[in-house]
Write a protein that holds these residues in place. Structure first.
Motif, PDB file in Angstrom:
ATOM      1  N   ASP A 297      22.625   1.020 -25.620  1.00 28.29           N
ATOM      2  CA  ASP A 297      22.251   2.544 -25.686  1.00 28.29           C
ATOM      3  C   ASP A 297      23.660   3.370 -25.901  1.00 28.29           C
ATOM      4  O   ASP A 297      23.798   4.688 -25.999  1.00 28.29           O
ATOM      5  CB  ASP A 297      21.964   2.889 -24.421  1.00 28.29           C
ATOM      6  N   GLU A 298      24.823   2.771 -26.345  1.00 28.41           N
ATOM      7  CA  GLU A 298      26.049   3.553 -26.664  1.00 28.41           C
ATOM      8  C   GLU A 298      26.520   4.353 -25.294  1.00 28.41           C
ATOM      9  O   GLU A 298      26.879   5.506 -25.394  1.00 28.41           O
ATOM     10  CB  GLU A 298      25.881   4.000 -27.846  1.00 28.41           C
ATOM     11  N   GLU A 299      25.962   3.788 -24.054  1.00 30.48           N
ATOM     12  CA  GLU A 299      26.317   4.627 -22.894  1.00 30.48           C
ATOM     13  C   GLU A 299      27.572   4.805 -22.782  1.00 30.48           C
ATOM     14  O   GLU A 299      28.019   5.778 -22.019  1.00 30.48           O
ATOM     15  CB  GLU A 299      25.209   4.235 -21.836  1.00 30.48           C
ATOM     16  N   TYR A 300      28.461   3.790 -22.878  1.00 29.81           N
ATOM     17  CA  TYR A 300      29.913   3.751 -22.106  1.00 29.81           C
ATOM     18  C   TYR A 300      30.753   4.840 -22.964  1.00 29.81           C
ATOM     19  O   TYR A 300      31.496   5.152 -22.130  1.00 29.81           O
ATOM     20  CB  TYR A 300      30.435   2.181 -22.743  1.00 29.81           C
ATOM     21  N   GLY A 301      30.517   5.087 -24.182  1.00 31.91           N
ATOM     22  CA  GLY A 301      31.477   5.984 -24.598  1.00 31.91           C
ATOM     23  C   GLY A 301      30.929   7.392 -24.133  1.00 31.91           C
ATOM     24  O   GLY A 301      31.937   8.263 -23.766  1.00 31.91           O
ATOM     25  N   ARG A 302      29.639   7.782 -24.139  1.00 30.78           N
ATOM     26  CA  ARG A 302      29.222   9.054 -23.147  1.00 30.78           C
ATOM     27  C   ARG A 302      29.841   8.969 -21.917  1.00 30.78           C
ATOM     28  O   ARG A 302      30.315  10.085 -21.324  1.00 30.78           O
ATOM     29  CB  ARG A 302      27.774   9.076 -23.205  1.00 30.78           C
ATOM     30  N   ARG A 303      30.045   7.963 -21.198  1.00 29.20           N
ATOM     31  CA  ARG A 303      30.588   7.986 -19.644  1.00 29.20           C
ATOM     32  C   ARG A 303      31.800   7.972 -19.347  1.00 29.20           C
ATOM     33  O   ARG A 303      32.371   8.132 -18.406  1.00 29.20           O
ATOM     34  CB  ARG A 303      29.763   6.929 -18.890  1.00 29.20           C
ATOM     35  N   THR A 304      32.669   7.631 -20.530  1.00 32.23           N
ATOM     36  CA  THR A 304      34.139   7.687 -20.505  1.00 32.23           C
ATOM     37  C   THR A 304      34.724   8.698 -21.188  1.00 32.23           C
ATOM     38  O   THR A 304      35.040   9.963 -20.714  1.00 32.23           O
ATOM     39  CB  THR A 304      34.591   6.300 -20.963  1.00 32.23           C
ATOM     40  N   PHE A 305      35.033   8.603 -22.646  1.00 33.05           N
ATOM     41  CA  PHE A 305      35.695   9.362 -23.287  1.00 33.05           C
ATOM     42  C   PHE A 305      34.699  10.854 -23.579  1.00 33.05           C
ATOM     43  O   PHE A 305      35.214  11.805 -23.780  1.00 33.05           O
ATOM     44  CB  PHE A 305      36.080   9.027 -24.565  1.00 33.05           C
ATOM     45  N   GLY A 306      33.459  10.365 -23.477  1.00 26.36           N
ATOM     46  CA  GLY A 306      32.447  11.677 -23.630  1.00 26.36           C
ATOM     47  C   GLY A 306      32.422  12.762 -22.459  1.00 26.36           C
ATOM     48  O   GLY A 306      32.328  13.883 -22.889  1.00 26.36           O
ATOM     49  N   VAL A 307      32.972  12.371 -21.267  1.00 26.36           N
ATOM     50  CA  VAL A 307      33.209  13.127 -20.359  1.00 26.36           C
ATOM     51  C   VAL A 307      34.380  14.141 -20.652  1.00 26.36           C
ATOM     52  O   VAL A 307      34.427  15.296 -20.286  1.00 26.36           O
ATOM     53  CB  VAL A 307      33.467  12.304 -18.920  1.00 26.36           C
ATOM     54  N   LEU A 308      35.544  13.571 -20.968  1.00 26.33           N
ATOM     55  CA  LEU A 308      36.618  14.231 -21.308  1.00 26.33           C
ATOM     56  C   LEU A 308      36.249  15.141 -22.492  1.00 26.33           C
ATOM     57  O   LEU A 308      36.754  16.363 -22.496  1.00 26.33           O
ATOM     58  CB  LEU A 308      37.808  13.416 -21.887  1.00 26.33           C
ATOM     59  N   ASP A 309      35.549  14.797 -23.373  1.00 27.12           N
ATOM     60  CA  ASP A 309      35.199  15.718 -24.691  1.00 27.12           C
ATOM     61  C   ASP A 309      34.228  16.766 -24.082  1.00 27.12           C
ATOM     62  O   ASP A 309      34.581  17.983 -24.751  1.00 27.12           O
ATOM     63  CB  ASP A 309      34.371  14.859 -25.655  1.00 27.12           C
TER      64      ASP A 309
END
Length: 429
Positions: A297-309
């Motif tokens: 689901d490509e969740e890890y990107g949203r939950r890591t760098f996505g939070v900073l973005d």
């Protein structure tokens, strides 16, 4: 005259010691109450009351717990009081933001945003009153209760009554593989995850305090198994990181060969138990499915760098001062509605984004400064301090998750207390 002065001084010293002891006893009872309430209020809400006004009152009590603690706890209120007053004043101004939907949203916002600082700065000013050794047995009892209940929940059908949440229907129960994600005595999964955070900090504290490799290894094993049962991927990562901090401390205090022998025995025992236990094997299979889901689901990107973005590239229209304190809080929205500006913004989930949405970059940066000031006051290794700063800033909601607030504040105080009392290399007055 000299004899009289000596007697008076001795008498005054004994009286001061008696007052100090009474304050410590009072604070210990208060901490026990906070732990018991936070751990078991959810069980009453989801298994006894099944909703209703009393259940809502228990939830309100949890939201107010930091304030009740600060007002009831003994100790001084001088050193950090100006800082708290400035923070409170800033929050009041933001609560009165004309973009806010109602004043009630702002009031709830003040209650939520101040809680972490009330508990944290009370500890920094009154750490001499905290006696975590007196709560040692209580924490063990809570640990046994939660683990026993968790294993039972994991092995029961997903829709079983014991797996229900406090207010939502059975269709909302989260799964890990074919099993329900355990919640222990808590209302929701987030409460159990917060408990695991406290357990890991407590494990680190015990490692500094007891200096027993076998005890640390046993507690680390419990933390890993509990993380698997909860299905919490971040919980498992935090368990491994904080356990590494604990072992790193023991490397300085315990002979390396002793540490190595216990680790090898623990690893061997874990492999043997895993091979012999279908329960442990299935828990890992279920947990592994959660890991695979995150990649798919490509969740890890949203939950890591996505939070900073979400913070750096904020898509709202009021980035400086926000659109109203408390405007993203689910409880306030459910009772008094949601403002036009929150609806216009669209979906929001992570706490850093919600802080900017409510109070703008001014509130976000002020929180960063206060958080670093608080962590600087703790006697923990510098690298650990930096990681905890990043973790709390982006991944541990302490404004909108009162369980995280209480358990993280208490857990960090336990770690600091252990370093100050039992680490000769780091002892400071």
């Amino acid at each position: 005259m000299g004899a009289d002065f000596s007697i008076t001084t001795t008498s005054d010293g004994a009286e001061e010691s008696a007052v100090l002891e009474r304050q410590r006893q009072r604070l210990t009872r208060l901490l026990a109450f906070v732990l018991l309430y936070t751990v078991f209020a959810g069980a009453v809400r989801k298994w006894v009351l099944l909703g209703g006004p009393v259940s809502n009152a228990l939830l309100l009590g949890q939201l107010l717990m930091p304030w009740l603690f600060y007002l009831a706890a003994p100790g001084r209120r001088r050193r950090y009081l100006p800082l708290l007053l400035v923070s409170g004043g800033l929050l009041v101004v933001m609560a009165l933001n004309p973009l806010n939907h109602t004043l009630y949203h702002g009031l709830f916002g003040i209650l939520l945003h101040m809680g972490w600082w009330l508990m944290g700065f009370h500890y920094l000013e009154n750490r001499h009153l905290y006696c975590w050794d007196r709560l040692y047995r209580l924490v063990w009892v809570l640990l046994v209760v939660e683990m026993g209940l968790s294993i039972a929940q994991y092995n029961l059908p997903r829709m079983h009554f014991i797996n229900r949440y406090a207010t939502e229907g059975p269709v909302s129960i989260a799964f890990v593989g074919e099993a329900a994600r355990v919640t222990g005595t808590f209302s929701f999964v987030s409460g159990y995850a917060a408990w695991l955070l406290f357990l890991n900090l407590w494990t680190w504290s015990v490692a500094v305090w007891k200096r027993r490799v076998w005890l640390l290894t046993a507690l680390a094993g419990v933390g890993v198994v509990a993380s698997l049962l909860s299905g919490g991927r971040l919980s498992l990562v935090i368990t491994l990181i904080l356990t590494a901090f604990a072992y790193g401390h023991l490397l300085r205090r315990v002979a390396f060969h002793r540490l190595l022998v216990v680790l090898l025995l623990g690893l061997t025992g874990s492999i043997w138990a895993f091979q012999r236990s279908p329960f442990l094997q299935q828990s890992w299979v279920n947990f592994a499915s959660r890991i695979q889901d995150g990649f798919r689901d490509e969740e890890y990107g949203r939950r890591t760098f996505g939070v900073l973005d979400e913070v750096l590239n904020f898509k709202g229209d009021h980035a400086l001062l926000g659109a109203g304190l408390g405007g993203t809080y689910q409880g306030a929205r459910a009772i008094w509605g949601e403002s036009y500006y929150m609806l216009k913004y669209g979906g929001y989930e992570e706490e850093p984004e919600r802080i900017v949405l409510e109070g703008g970059y001014v509130l976000f940066l002020w929180r960063l400064a206060l958080l670093w000031l608080f962590l600087r006051g703790l006697q923990i290794p510098g690298f650990a301090r930096i990681l905890i700063f990043i973790f709390i800033t982006f991944f541990a909601p302490v404004v909108f998750n009162t369980y995280n607030l209480v358990f993280l504040a208490l857990g960090l105080s336990a770690v600091d207390w252990s370093y100050r009392h039992f680490d000769p290399l780091k002892q400071r007055p």
